[in-house]
Design an enzyme around this catalytic site. Structure first.
Site, PDB file in Angstrom:
ATOM      1  N   THR A  29       0.681  -1.522   0.003  1.00 53.02           N
ATOM      2  CA  THR A  29      -0.025  -0.448   0.391  1.00 53.02           C
ATOM      3  C   THR A  29       0.867   1.456   0.449  1.00 53.02           C
ATOM      4  OG1 THR A  29      -1.322  -1.409   1.076  1.00 53.02           O
ATOM      5  CG2 THR A  29      -1.486   1.466   1.925  1.00 53.02           C
ATOM      6  N   SER A  31       1.742   5.089  -2.673  1.00 49.41           N
ATOM      7  CA  SER A  31       2.340   5.817  -3.694  1.00 49.41           C
ATOM      8  C   SER A  31       3.338   4.319  -4.707  1.00 49.41           C
ATOM      9  CB  SER A  31       3.007   6.579  -4.155  1.00 49.41           C
ATOM     10  OG  SER A  31       3.961   7.108  -2.740  1.00 49.41           O
ATOM     11  N   ASP A  84       6.382  -3.830  -0.511  1.00 50.66           N
ATOM     12  CA  ASP A  84       5.586  -2.860  -0.209  1.00 50.66           C
ATOM     13  C   ASP A  84       7.160  -1.755   0.261  1.00 50.66           C
ATOM     14  OD1 ASP A  84       3.420  -1.190   1.555  1.00 50.66           O
ATOM     15  OD2 ASP A  84       3.257  -3.257   2.830  1.00 50.66           O
ATOM     16  N   GLY A  85       6.077  -0.614   0.254  1.00 55.28           N
ATOM     17  CA  GLY A  85       6.995   0.191   0.407  1.00 55.28           C
ATOM     18  C   GLY A  85       7.507   0.614   2.139  1.00 55.28           C
ATOM     19  N   ALA A  86       7.218   1.896   2.738  1.00 55.26           N
ATOM     20  CA  ALA A  86       8.275   2.314   4.070  1.00 55.26           C
ATOM     21  C   ALA A  86       8.307   3.380   4.168  1.00 55.26           C
ATOM     22  CB  ALA A  86       9.933   1.234   4.130  1.00 55.26           C
ATOM     23  N   ASP A  87       7.714   3.828   5.557  1.00 56.03           N
ATOM     24  CA  ASP A  87       8.289   5.360   5.885  1.00 56.03           C
ATOM     25  C   ASP A  87       9.450   5.812   5.836  1.00 56.03           C
ATOM     26  OD1 ASP A  87       5.417   6.181   5.475  1.00 56.03           O
ATOM     27  OD2 ASP A  87       4.996   4.931   6.869  1.00 56.03           O
ATOM     28  N   LYS A  97       6.131   1.707   9.456  1.00 51.04           N
ATOM     29  CA  LYS A  97       5.545   1.506   7.828  1.00 51.04           C
ATOM     30  C   LYS A  97       4.248   1.297   8.732  1.00 51.04           C
ATOM     31  CE  LYS A  97       5.047  -1.910   5.462  1.00 51.04           C
ATOM     32  NZ  LYS A  97       4.651  -0.776   4.295  1.00 51.04           N
ATOM     33  N   GLU A 106      -0.459  -5.548   5.720  1.00 47.66           N
ATOM     34  CA  GLU A 106       0.979  -5.066   5.924  1.00 47.66           C
ATOM     35  C   GLU A 106       1.512  -6.296   6.489  1.00 47.66           C
ATOM     36  OE1 GLU A 106       1.422  -0.842   3.306  1.00 47.66           O
ATOM     37  OE2 GLU A 106       1.616  -0.879   5.893  1.00 47.66           O
ATOM     38  N   LYS A 124      13.257   8.180   2.646  1.00 46.59           N
ATOM     39  CA  LYS A 124      13.592   6.589   3.287  1.00 46.59           C
ATOM     40  C   LYS A 124      14.431   6.140   4.425  1.00 46.59           C
ATOM     41  CE  LYS A 124       9.019   7.704   1.768  1.00 46.59           C
ATOM     42  NZ  LYS A 124       8.476   6.550   0.981  1.00 46.59           N
TER      43      LYS A 124
HETATM   44  C1  5RP Z   1       1.160   2.724   4.060  1.00 45.49           C
HETATM   45  C2  5RP Z   1       2.549   2.061   4.070  1.00 45.49           C
HETATM   46  C3  5RP Z   1       3.325   2.781   3.333  1.00 45.49           C
HETATM   47  O1  5RP Z   1       4.157   2.118   3.333  1.00 45.49           O
HETATM   48  C4  5RP Z   1       4.565   3.800   3.971  1.00 45.49           C
HETATM   49  O2  5RP Z   1       3.595   4.704   4.041  1.00 45.49           O
HETATM   50  C5  5RP Z   1       5.175   4.909   1.959  1.00 45.49           C
HETATM   51  O3  5RP Z   1       4.124   4.968   1.145  1.00 45.49           O
HETATM   52  P1  5RP Z   1       4.689   5.819  -0.202  1.00 45.49           P
HETATM   53  O4  5RP Z   1       5.192   4.882  -1.033  1.00 45.49           O
HETATM   54  O5  5RP Z   1       3.126   6.399  -0.376  1.00 45.49           O
HETATM   55  O6  5RP Z   1       6.100   6.840   0.085  1.00 45.49           O
HETATM   56  O7  5RP Z   1       3.502   1.688   5.310  1.00 45.49           O
HETATM   57  O8  5RP Z   1       0.655   1.476   5.116  1.00 45.49           O
END
Ligand code: 5RP
Length: 227
Positions: A29, A31, A84-87, A97, A106, A124
């Protein structure tokens, strides 16, 4: 100025190399993961066979639009690869995340996956986790109590709200406390402390879960493994 969209796109495109024909794939989830879902959808249209397990209602909707066949966790024994992505991620590949509010599903999908590939833009990558407020998913009944306990650990705690000002509700009907620690010195011990608080459903610290991180700087993607 750094163009993070180019980086997200590059990292997501590089992650396709870790998905094989016939795989069951966790669909992240956010972008960056959305780029991955779109690129995977293009491959599916060209004949690539995968089945996706989405990590949120948003990921599910996008995957359906992209023509990716979906399965539930109850229908598969294991997920081959989760993207998946990460913050934030640190040198040990511990993650924060949940910025998109999907951390619970997730984490479940990542934990059920043989490989967990994280896709990230260069913003990140951090030396220590904690600048990004740590999302903690809580049962609404307990949220004030949990917020006080997390504040006592030294964080500034804010209930996540929608633009309309009502509490943000997750796919599993919980709320999120965004907890600013500034610097998390011992992610594993904080993770254990948070998990032990009654009313905490899950937190956004992903410890020893990522197989690798694909981080983009400009259009160059680097593959990082835990130190
Ligand atoms: C969602 C997440 C996302 O992977 C995280 O927020 C990164 O988002 P983005 O790719 O939009 O920067 O953990 O719950």
């Amino acid at each position: 100025m750094v163009d993070y969209e180019i980086e997200k796109e590059a990292a997501a495109r590089a992650s396709l190399a870790f998905v094989k024909d016939g795989d069951v794939v966790g669909l992240g989830t956010g972008s960056t993961a959305a780029y991955f879902i779109k690129f995977l959808g293009e491959k599916v249209k060209a004949g690539f066979k995968v089945r996706g397990v989405p990590t949120s209602a948003r990921a599910q909707q996008l995957a359906q639009q992209c023509g990716i066949p979906l399965v539930g966790l109850d229908e598969v024994a294991q997920i081959d690869v989760d993207v998946d992505g990460a913050d934030e991620f640190d040198p040990q590949l511990c993650l924060i995340k949940g910025g998109g509010g999907a951390l619970l599903r997730e984490k479940i999908v990542a934990s059920a996956s043989k490989k967990f590939v994280v896709v990230a833009d260069s913003s990140k990558q951090v030396a220590a986790l904690g600048k990004f407020p740590l999302p903690v998913e809580v049962i609404p009944f307990a949220e004030a109590l949990v917020a006080r306990q997390i504040s006592a650990l030294g964080a500034k705690v804010a209930l996540r709200k929608t633009e309309q000002g009502s509490p943000f509700t997750t796919d599993e009907h919980h709320h999120i406390l965004d907890c600013s620690f500034e610097k998390i010195n011992h992610p594993a011990s904080l993770a254990a402390t948070l998990s032990a608080i009654p009313g905490v459903v899950e937190h956004g610290l992903f410890i020893n879960m990522a197989t690798l991180v694909l981080v983009a700087k400009g259009s160059k993607v680097t593959e990082l493994r835990a130190l």
